[in-house]
Design an enzyme around this catalytic site. Structure first.
Site, PDB file in Angstrom:
ATOM      1  CB  CYS A  79      30.471 -33.468  55.118  1.00  0.00           C
ATOM      2  SG  CYS A  79      31.394 -34.988  55.247  1.00  0.00           S
ATOM      3  NE  ARG A 135      38.778 -37.949  54.996  1.00  0.00           N
ATOM      4  CZ  ARG A 135      39.032 -37.522  53.773  1.00  0.00           C
ATOM      5  NH1 ARG A 135      39.178 -38.402  52.787  1.00  0.00           N
ATOM      6  NH2 ARG A 135      39.146 -36.254  53.502  1.00  0.00           N
ATOM      7  CG  HIS A 170      30.586 -33.467  50.237  1.00  0.00           C
ATOM      8  ND1 HIS A 170      31.286 -32.302  50.476  1.00  0.00           N
ATOM      9  CD2 HIS A 170      31.109 -34.398  51.069  1.00  0.00           C
ATOM     10  CE1 HIS A 170      32.201 -32.521  51.408  1.00  0.00           C
ATOM     11  NE2 HIS A 170      32.124 -33.786  51.793  1.00  0.00           N
ATOM     12  CD  GLU A 172      29.437 -29.767  48.659  1.00  0.00           C
ATOM     13  OE1 GLU A 172      28.369 -30.297  49.037  1.00  0.00           O
ATOM     14  OE2 GLU A 172      30.539 -30.028  49.175  1.00  0.00           O
TER      15      GLU A 172
HETATM   16  N1  GLN Z   1      35.825 -36.634  58.275  1.00  0.00           N
HETATM   17  C1  GLN Z   1      35.679 -35.207  58.305  1.00  0.00           C
HETATM   18  C2  GLN Z   1      35.544 -34.703  59.739  1.00  0.00           C
HETATM   19  O1  GLN Z   1      35.460 -35.463  60.638  1.00  0.00           O
HETATM   20  C3  GLN Z   1      34.485 -34.766  57.495  1.00  0.00           C
HETATM   21  C4  GLN Z   1      34.703 -35.117  56.047  1.00  0.00           C
HETATM   22  C5  GLN Z   1      34.023 -34.204  55.083  1.00  0.00           C
HETATM   23  O2  GLN Z   1      33.605 -33.101  55.410  1.00  0.00           O
HETATM   24  N2  GLN Z   1      33.981 -34.626  53.847  1.00  0.00           N
HETATM   25  O3  GLN Z   1      35.527 -33.534  59.943  1.00  0.00           O
END
Ligand code: GLN
Length: 196
Positions: A79, A135, A170, A172
């Protein structure tokens, strides 16, 4: 047993430690630069990439992380960590580490879908992997050397380029550790290669 570090400046650190341990490897939270020398592989967790970058700069981690990459040891970005690894970020002039030959777009699944779960087919790893997206970014473009590992709604959400592994979701956050195990295997293989 290989030792895997989780960059512990910000984000979902503890959950990765748990997932590494459940995958039969040793885990340490990396908060100091010297700790990078102790580990065979490194996970850059999810969180918030701009905040994480600020802390990377604040604690002078940028060059040590680049040196770690140059040593050839595996790195896994999840992410926000995927955004930190990417060579290009849509709408940003400069990347962060700029190591993996991919272009990522941040928060790219739309507001209505801030977070969701989706079942993913990840060939040779898991045919029914539940990805937790928060996100999440996605990979808009991947270079020639990049192997696409999974897509969701036609968008690339997991990929590997040699020593680098990255995913939008994610891995994890559930009890299914198969994707983390894949990274542990990458680390084991790289360590074996360095020993011979
Ligand atoms: N939206 C976050 C970013 O742009 C990432 C979100 C996440 O790691 N769950 O860094």
């Amino acid at each position: 047993m290989v030792k895997i570090g989780v960059l512990g400046l910000q984000g979902a650190v503890r959950e990765h430690v748990h997932s590494i341990e459940a995958s039969n490897a040793e885990a340490i939270v990396v908060k100091r630069i010297e700790q990078l020398e102790e580990v065979d592989g490194l996970i850059i967790p999810g969180g918030e990439s701009t905040t994480m970058r600020r802390l990377i700069d604040k604690y002078s981690f940028m060059e040590p992380l680049r040196d770690f990459a140059n040593s050839g040891k595996p790195m896994f970005g999840t992410c926000a960590g995927l955004i930190i690894l990417a060579k290009n970020i849509v709408g940003h002039d400069q990347p962060h580490l700029g190591l993996m030959d991919i272009t990522v777009e941040r928060n790219s699944f739309g507001r209505q879908r801030e977070s969701f779960e989706a079942e993913l087919v990840i060939p040779n790893i898991a045919n029914d992997f539940v990805g937790v997206f928060i996100r999440a970014p996605h990979i808009v473009e991947a270079g020639e050397d990049v192997e696409v590992l999974a897509k969701h709604n036609n968008r690339i959400v997991a990929a590997r380029q040699g020593q680098y592994l990255g995913c939008s979701f994610h891995p994890e956050l559930t009890d299914d550790h198969r994707f983390t195990k894949y990274f542990v295997q990458m680390v084991e293989e790289s360590k074996e290669k360095n020993l011979v």
